[in-house]
Design a protein around this motif. Sequence first.
Motif, PDB file in Angstrom:
ATOM      1  N   VAL A 123       0.868  -1.186   0.000  1.00  8.08           N
ATOM      2  CA  VAL A 123       0.000   0.000   0.000  1.00  8.08           C
ATOM      3  C   VAL A 123       0.904   1.235   0.000  1.00  8.08           C
ATOM      4  O   VAL A 123       1.407   1.630   1.051  1.00  8.08           O
ATOM      5  N   PRO A 124       1.120   1.847  -1.156  1.00  2.00           N
ATOM      6  CA  PRO A 124       1.976   3.042  -1.178  1.00  2.00           C
ATOM      7  C   PRO A 124       1.212   4.285  -0.699  1.00  2.00           C
ATOM      8  O   PRO A 124       0.101   4.549  -1.166  1.00  2.00           O
ATOM      9  N   THR A 125       1.809   5.032   0.224  1.00  5.74           N
ATOM     10  CA  THR A 125       1.189   6.273   0.706  1.00  5.74           C
ATOM     11  C   THR A 125       2.255   7.343   0.933  1.00  5.74           C
ATOM     12  O   THR A 125       3.449   7.044   0.924  1.00  5.74           O
ATOM     13  N   MET A 126       1.759   8.563   1.179  1.00 10.18           N
ATOM     14  CA  MET A 126       2.670   9.635   1.601  1.00 10.18           C
ATOM     15  C   MET A 126       2.481   9.932   3.087  1.00 10.18           C
ATOM     16  O   MET A 126       2.932  10.968   3.581  1.00 10.18           O
ATOM     17  N   GLY A 127       1.793   9.031   3.801  1.00 11.23           N
ATOM     18  CA  GLY A 127       1.634   9.198   5.241  1.00 11.23           C
ATOM     19  C   GLY A 127       0.523  10.153   5.615  1.00 11.23           C
ATOM     20  O   GLY A 127      -0.319  10.488   4.779  1.00 11.23           O
ATOM     21  N   CYS A 128       0.528  10.584   6.901  1.00 20.75           N
ATOM     22  CA  CYS A 128      -0.574  11.363   7.466  1.00 20.75           C
ATOM     23  C   CYS A 128      -1.858  10.550   7.249  1.00 20.75           C
ATOM     24  O   CYS A 128      -2.817  11.001   6.637  1.00 20.75           O
ATOM     25  N   LEU A 129      -1.820   9.349   7.767  1.00 14.97           N
ATOM     26  CA  LEU A 129      -2.816   8.330   7.415  1.00 14.97           C
ATOM     27  C   LEU A 129      -4.214   8.673   7.928  1.00 14.97           C
ATOM     28  O   LEU A 129      -4.383   9.261   9.004  1.00 14.97           O
ATOM     29  N   HIS A 130      -5.203   8.292   7.132  1.00 20.25           N
ATOM     30  CA  HIS A 130      -6.615   8.434   7.508  1.00 20.25           C
ATOM     31  C   HIS A 130      -7.341   7.153   7.120  1.00 20.25           C
ATOM     32  O   HIS A 130      -6.712   6.206   6.620  1.00 20.25           O
ATOM     33  N   GLN A 131      -8.659   7.169   7.290  1.00 26.43           N
ATOM     34  CA  GLN A 131      -9.443   5.948   7.042  1.00 26.43           C
ATOM     35  C   GLN A 131      -9.339   5.462   5.593  1.00 26.43           C
ATOM     36  O   GLN A 131      -9.495   4.274   5.320  1.00 26.43           O
ATOM     37  N   GLY A 132      -9.098   6.379   4.662  1.00 26.33           N
ATOM     38  CA  GLY A 132      -8.939   5.984   3.256  1.00 26.33           C
ATOM     39  C   GLY A 132      -7.728   5.069   3.096  1.00 26.33           C
ATOM     40  O   GLY A 132      -7.814   4.003   2.474  1.00 26.33           O
ATOM     41  N   HIS A 133      -6.610   5.470   3.704  1.00 23.95           N
ATOM     42  CA  HIS A 133      -5.411   4.628   3.661  1.00 23.95           C
ATOM     43  C   HIS A 133      -5.657   3.311   4.396  1.00 23.95           C
ATOM     44  O   HIS A 133      -5.239   2.242   3.945  1.00 23.95           O
ATOM     45  N   ALA A 193      -8.359   1.683   4.871  1.00 30.45           N
ATOM     46  CA  ALA A 193      -9.218   0.757   4.109  1.00 30.45           C
ATOM     47  C   ALA A 193      -8.365  -0.040   3.111  1.00 30.45           C
ATOM     48  O   ALA A 193      -8.595  -1.240   2.902  1.00 30.45           O
ATOM     49  N   LEU A 194      -7.368   0.633   2.514  1.00 29.38           N
ATOM     50  CA  LEU A 194      -6.461  -0.067   1.599  1.00 29.38           C
ATOM     51  C   LEU A 194      -5.644  -1.107   2.373  1.00 29.38           C
ATOM     52  O   LEU A 194      -5.430  -2.228   1.914  1.00 29.38           O
ATOM     53  N   LEU A 195      -5.197  -0.710   3.557  1.00 31.99           N
ATOM     54  CA  LEU A 195      -4.405  -1.616   4.402  1.00 31.99           C
ATOM     55  C   LEU A 195      -5.231  -2.853   4.795  1.00 31.99           C
ATOM     56  O   LEU A 195      -4.735  -3.980   4.748  1.00 31.99           O
ATOM     57  N   ALA A 246      -0.998  -4.719  -5.236  1.00 32.53           N
ATOM     58  CA  ALA A 246      -0.777  -3.349  -4.764  1.00 32.53           C
ATOM     59  C   ALA A 246      -2.127  -2.642  -4.746  1.00 32.53           C
ATOM     60  O   ALA A 246      -2.987  -2.901  -5.597  1.00 32.53           O
ATOM     61  N   TYR A 247      -2.316  -1.765  -3.781  1.00 34.13           N
ATOM     62  CA  TYR A 247      -3.634  -1.189  -3.523  1.00 34.13           C
ATOM     63  C   TYR A 247      -3.584   0.336  -3.630  1.00 34.13           C
ATOM     64  O   TYR A 247      -2.745   0.988  -2.994  1.00 34.13           O
ATOM     65  N   PHE A 248      -4.508   0.880  -4.437  1.00 34.40           N
ATOM     66  CA  PHE A 248      -4.587   2.323  -4.662  1.00 34.40           C
ATOM     67  C   PHE A 248      -6.040   2.754  -4.497  1.00 34.40           C
ATOM     68  O   PHE A 248      -6.958   1.939  -4.615  1.00 34.40           O
ATOM     69  N   MET A 269      -9.447   0.771  -5.017  1.00 35.00           N
ATOM     70  CA  MET A 269     -10.476   0.688  -3.967  1.00 35.00           C
ATOM     71  C   MET A 269     -11.310   1.969  -3.908  1.00 35.00           C
ATOM     72  O   MET A 269     -10.815   3.045  -4.216  1.00 35.00           O
ATOM     73  N   PRO A 270     -12.605   1.822  -3.495  1.00 31.99           N
ATOM     74  CA  PRO A 270     -13.500   2.986  -3.483  1.00 31.99           C
ATOM     75  C   PRO A 270     -13.012   4.122  -2.575  1.00 31.99           C
ATOM     76  O   PRO A 270     -12.287   3.887  -1.609  1.00 31.99           O
ATOM     77  N   THR A 271     -13.435   5.326  -2.901  1.00 31.02           N
ATOM     78  CA  THR A 271     -13.081   6.510  -2.106  1.00 31.02           C
ATOM     79  C   THR A 271     -13.782   6.463  -0.747  1.00 31.02           C
ATOM     80  O   THR A 271     -15.001   6.275  -0.685  1.00 31.02           O
ATOM     81  N   LEU A 310     -17.294  14.677   2.204  1.00 27.54           N
ATOM     82  CA  LEU A 310     -15.963  15.120   1.755  1.00 27.54           C
ATOM     83  C   LEU A 310     -15.013  13.921   1.652  1.00 27.54           C
ATOM     84  O   LEU A 310     -14.896  13.133   2.594  1.00 27.54           O
ATOM     85  N   ALA A 311     -14.371  13.771   0.498  1.00 31.56           N
ATOM     86  CA  ALA A 311     -13.404  12.676   0.335  1.00 31.56           C
ATOM     87  C   ALA A 311     -12.251  12.884   1.302  1.00 31.56           C
ATOM     88  O   ALA A 311     -11.711  13.990   1.401  1.00 31.56           O
ATOM     89  N   MET A 312     -11.879  11.837   2.035  1.00 29.57           N
ATOM     90  CA  MET A 312     -10.762  11.979   2.976  1.00 29.57           C
ATOM     91  C   MET A 312      -9.479  12.245   2.210  1.00 29.57           C
ATOM     92  O   MET A 312      -9.244  11.669   1.149  1.00 29.57           O
TER      93      MET A 312
HETATM   94  P1  AMP Z   1      -1.623   9.594  -0.535  1.00 28.51           P
HETATM   95  O1  AMP Z   1      -1.007   9.318   0.794  1.00 28.51           O
HETATM   96  O2  AMP Z   1      -2.554  10.748  -0.526  1.00 28.51           O
HETATM   97  O3  AMP Z   1      -0.605   9.631  -1.635  1.00 28.51           O
HETATM   98  O4  AMP Z   1      -2.548   8.351  -0.854  1.00 28.51           O
HETATM   99  C1  AMP Z   1      -2.047   7.041  -0.794  1.00 28.51           C
HETATM  100  C2  AMP Z   1      -3.078   6.103  -1.368  1.00 28.51           C
HETATM  101  O5  AMP Z   1      -4.280   6.206  -0.628  1.00 28.51           O
HETATM  102  C3  AMP Z   1      -3.431   6.435  -2.826  1.00 28.51           C
HETATM  103  O6  AMP Z   1      -3.621   5.240  -3.550  1.00 28.51           O
HETATM  104  C4  AMP Z   1      -4.716   7.201  -2.680  1.00 28.51           C
HETATM  105  O7  AMP Z   1      -5.546   7.130  -3.822  1.00 28.51           O
HETATM  106  C5  AMP Z   1      -5.348   6.482  -1.497  1.00 28.51           C
HETATM  107  N1  AMP Z   1      -6.338   7.347  -0.858  1.00 28.51           N
HETATM  108  C6  AMP Z   1      -6.169   8.625  -0.446  1.00 28.51           C
HETATM  109  N2  AMP Z   1      -7.324   9.121   0.033  1.00 28.51           N
HETATM  110  C7  AMP Z   1      -8.248   8.141  -0.098  1.00 28.51           C
HETATM  111  C8  AMP Z   1      -9.637   8.036   0.205  1.00 28.51           C
HETATM  112  N3  AMP Z   1     -10.314   9.046   0.735  1.00 28.51           N
HETATM  113  N4  AMP Z   1     -10.262   6.872  -0.079  1.00 28.51           N
HETATM  114  C9  AMP Z   1      -9.589   5.832  -0.622  1.00 28.51           C
HETATM  115  N5  AMP Z   1      -8.281   5.863  -0.926  1.00 28.51           N
HETATM  116  C10 AMP Z   1      -7.613   6.997  -0.672  1.00 28.51           C
END
Ligand code: AMP
Length: 281
Positions: free
Chosen positions: A27-37, A39-41, A144-146, A173-175, A182-184
């Motif tokens: 699961v690639p991210t830039m951190g500052c994690l929220h529920q969107g991240h 859910a991918l995890l 890999a999950y995006f 995966m869904p937003t 508001l999209a996280m």
């Molecule tokens: P970021 O840390 O913003 O680069 O996001 C890392 C991954 O999390 C990317 O694949 C994003 O598309 C996904 N992501 C970010 N926000 C959301 C969200 N609200 N719902 C689902 N996935 C998200």
Amino acid sequence: MEIIREISLLRARVKEARSQGKLVGLVPTMGCLHQGHLALLDKAKAENGLTILSIFVNPIQFGVGEDYEEYPRHLESDATQVEKAGGQIIFAPTVKEMYPQGYATYIDVERLTAGLCGASRPHHFRGVTTVVAKLFNIATPDNAYFGQKDAQQALVIQRMTKDLNMNVLVHIMPTVREADGLAMSSRNSYLSLAERKAALILSQTLKQVAEKIRGGERDASAIQAFIVEKISLEPLATIDYAAVVDTEEIRPLKEISGRTLIALAVRFGKTRLIDNIILEV
Ligand code: AMP
């Protein structure tokens, strides 16, 4: 839960997992994690024996004058969240580890990156595909999950893996949204109270667009005009783009048919937010 900063150590962990017959999920991210991240995890954990969540604020995907310096970095609280969610490994390399002195190689996906975020953020996707390709080579994930939240990014990465015969399955995966729609996003933390309220215009507009299309509207320019009119009514919002495109080539549609991405980028003060829906028409 382990925080790994070196590529060689991550490779060793992956090798060990593979020798035990485990699938590897990334699961690639830039951190500052929220529920969107998270859910991918969760999805990655359910489908793989070893799950790696990477945290790397990738300098080469930020343009001059963008928010690379200010981008929120909270490794400690991120680690707490990953631990609580049952994640096994955070891979958090330094910039030097990823781009050592003399680094010279970049990946460019053509056409699909020309419009939408690619038009307003030149070189952004080149940075994204390069870092994701590197992460794929380092972690060698099976899966890999995006998030669909960054729809163009996910489609571009899917195209890269297909075109370059990468041995990884990309899942979109869904937003995940706040209760009010508001999209996280890690960037939501930049919003003032008034901007946070105004930002609801994105999800509200997309909801109405979905209703219109489900109701039979097929004229893409009518949908675009509706979006522009609706968002212009919000004084704190400035449209960057409103696009109606196909999901294969990310090309503007005249008439809506097939799998259609309706994507928005809107500025609220210094904060640029994106949101989208994908409809099967
Ligand atoms: P970021 O840390 O913003 O680069 O996001 C890392 C991954 O999390 C990317 O694949 C994003 O598309 C996904 N992501 C970010 N926000 C959301 C969200 N609200 N719902 C689902 N996935 C998200």
